[in-house]
Design a protein around this motif. Structure first.
Motif, PDB file in Angstrom:
ATOM      1  N   TYR A  41       0.850  -1.192   0.000  1.00 21.54           N
ATOM      2  CA  TYR A  41       0.000   0.000   0.000  1.00 21.54           C
ATOM      3  C   TYR A  41       0.889   1.247   0.000  1.00 21.54           C
ATOM      4  O   TYR A  41       1.927   1.279   0.660  1.00 21.54           O
ATOM      5  CB  TYR A  41      -0.905   0.027   1.231  1.00 21.54           C
ATOM      6  CG  TYR A  41      -1.763   1.263   1.324  1.00 21.54           C
ATOM      7  CD1 TYR A  41      -2.867   1.435   0.494  1.00 21.54           C
ATOM      8  CD2 TYR A  41      -1.457   2.272   2.228  1.00 21.54           C
ATOM      9  CE1 TYR A  41      -3.648   2.581   0.564  1.00 21.54           C
ATOM     10  CE2 TYR A  41      -2.243   3.416   2.311  1.00 21.54           C
ATOM     11  CZ  TYR A  41      -3.324   3.568   1.472  1.00 21.54           C
ATOM     12  OH  TYR A  41      -4.085   4.699   1.538  1.00 21.54           O
ATOM     13  N   SER A  43       0.427   5.480   0.453  1.00 21.14           N
ATOM     14  CA  SER A  43      -0.404   6.641   0.770  1.00 21.14           C
ATOM     15  C   SER A  43       0.209   7.853   0.067  1.00 21.14           C
ATOM     16  O   SER A  43       1.141   8.458   0.570  1.00 21.14           O
ATOM     17  CB  SER A  43      -0.431   6.861   2.281  1.00 21.14           C
ATOM     18  OG  SER A  43      -0.944   8.124   2.589  1.00 21.14           O
ATOM     19  N   THR A  82      -0.051   7.501 -10.000  1.00 23.98           N
ATOM     20  CA  THR A  82      -1.316   6.835  -9.665  1.00 23.98           C
ATOM     21  C   THR A  82      -1.284   5.340  -9.959  1.00 23.98           C
ATOM     22  O   THR A  82      -2.118   4.601  -9.439  1.00 23.98           O
ATOM     23  CB  THR A  82      -2.498   7.499 -10.407  1.00 23.98           C
ATOM     24  OG1 THR A  82      -2.236   7.470 -11.810  1.00 23.98           O
ATOM     25  CG2 THR A  82      -2.698   8.934  -9.932  1.00 23.98           C
ATOM     26  N   GLU A  85      -1.364   3.096  -6.892  1.00 24.63           N
ATOM     27  CA  GLU A  85      -2.596   2.818  -6.146  1.00 24.63           C
ATOM     28  C   GLU A  85      -3.057   1.382  -6.373  1.00 24.63           C
ATOM     29  O   GLU A  85      -3.482   0.712  -5.437  1.00 24.63           O
ATOM     30  CB  GLU A  85      -3.693   3.809  -6.542  1.00 24.63           C
ATOM     31  CG  GLU A  85      -3.380   5.217  -6.116  1.00 24.63           C
ATOM     32  CD  GLU A  85      -4.355   6.257  -6.648  1.00 24.63           C
ATOM     33  OE1 GLU A  85      -4.415   7.345  -6.059  1.00 24.63           O
ATOM     34  OE2 GLU A  85      -5.050   5.992  -7.666  1.00 24.63           O
ATOM     35  N   ASP A  86      -2.982   0.921  -7.603  1.00 22.29           N
ATOM     36  CA  ASP A  86      -3.389  -0.447  -7.924  1.00 22.29           C
ATOM     37  C   ASP A  86      -2.224  -1.422  -7.957  1.00 22.29           C
ATOM     38  O   ASP A  86      -2.431  -2.628  -7.846  1.00 22.29           O
ATOM     39  CB  ASP A  86      -4.110  -0.487  -9.280  1.00 22.29           C
ATOM     40  CG  ASP A  86      -5.451   0.235  -9.246  1.00 22.29           C
ATOM     41  OD1 ASP A  86      -6.113   0.209  -8.186  1.00 22.29           O
ATOM     42  OD2 ASP A  86      -5.816   0.838 -10.269  1.00 22.29           O
ATOM     43  N   PRO A  88       1.187  -1.222  -6.089  1.00 16.02           N
ATOM     44  CA  PRO A  88       2.270  -0.698  -5.244  1.00 16.02           C
ATOM     45  C   PRO A  88       3.564  -1.500  -5.382  1.00 16.02           C
ATOM     46  O   PRO A  88       4.646  -0.991  -5.088  1.00 16.02           O
ATOM     47  CB  PRO A  88       1.698  -0.776  -3.832  1.00 16.02           C
ATOM     48  CG  PRO A  88       0.624  -1.799  -3.899  1.00 16.02           C
ATOM     49  CD  PRO A  88       0.068  -1.721  -5.290  1.00 16.02           C
TER      50      PRO A  88
END
Length: 127
Positions: A41, A43, A82, A85-86, A88
């Motif tokens: 993940y 952030s 981005t 996000e899907d 990592p």
């Protein structure tokens, strides 16, 4: 482990910086992703957010732990990767390429001179 590219600058907190005209691309080093283990993940910071050099601007979570990512120079976030996000795991697969994390517009007084070259960073890992 992949060698640290000579054309990049490095923060002691294991972020790398690539300079492209007035924009900087930031990611974490091969050493950092190896220490984290499998990244699960990310952030990401918000585009437009401003940070001072050394500020925690985001975190990366792995199967082992979570780790803060620090802003290597003062500036404003221009864009984020981005794809992370899907996927990592791109950080693990290509830390110095497709695993880049964000782009920064450095402040006028931000200096890459405070960051290490690859030789200095390599030496810091041996300490």
């Amino acid at each position: 482990m992949e060698p640290n590219p000579d054309h990049l600058r490095y923060a002691p907190t294991h972020e790398w910086v690539s300079e492209d005209d007035s924009e900087l691309t930031v990611g974490i080093t091969e050493f950092a992703q190896d220490q984290l283990g499998d990244v699960v993940y990310v952030s990401l910071p918000q585009p437009g957010a401003q940070f001072a050099a050394g500020d925690v601007c985001m975190f990366v979570e792995s199967v082992k732990s979570a780790s803060d990512i620090h802003m290597p120079v003062s500036g404003t976030i221009l864009a984020v990767n981005t794809e992370l996000e899907d996927s990592p795991e791109l950080i693990n697969q290509d830390a110095f390429g497709d695993g880049w994390i964000f782009k920064v517009a450095p402040d006028d007084d931000a200096s890459l001179e405070s960051l290490m070259d690859s030789f200095g960073y390599d030496a810091s890992l041996d300490e």
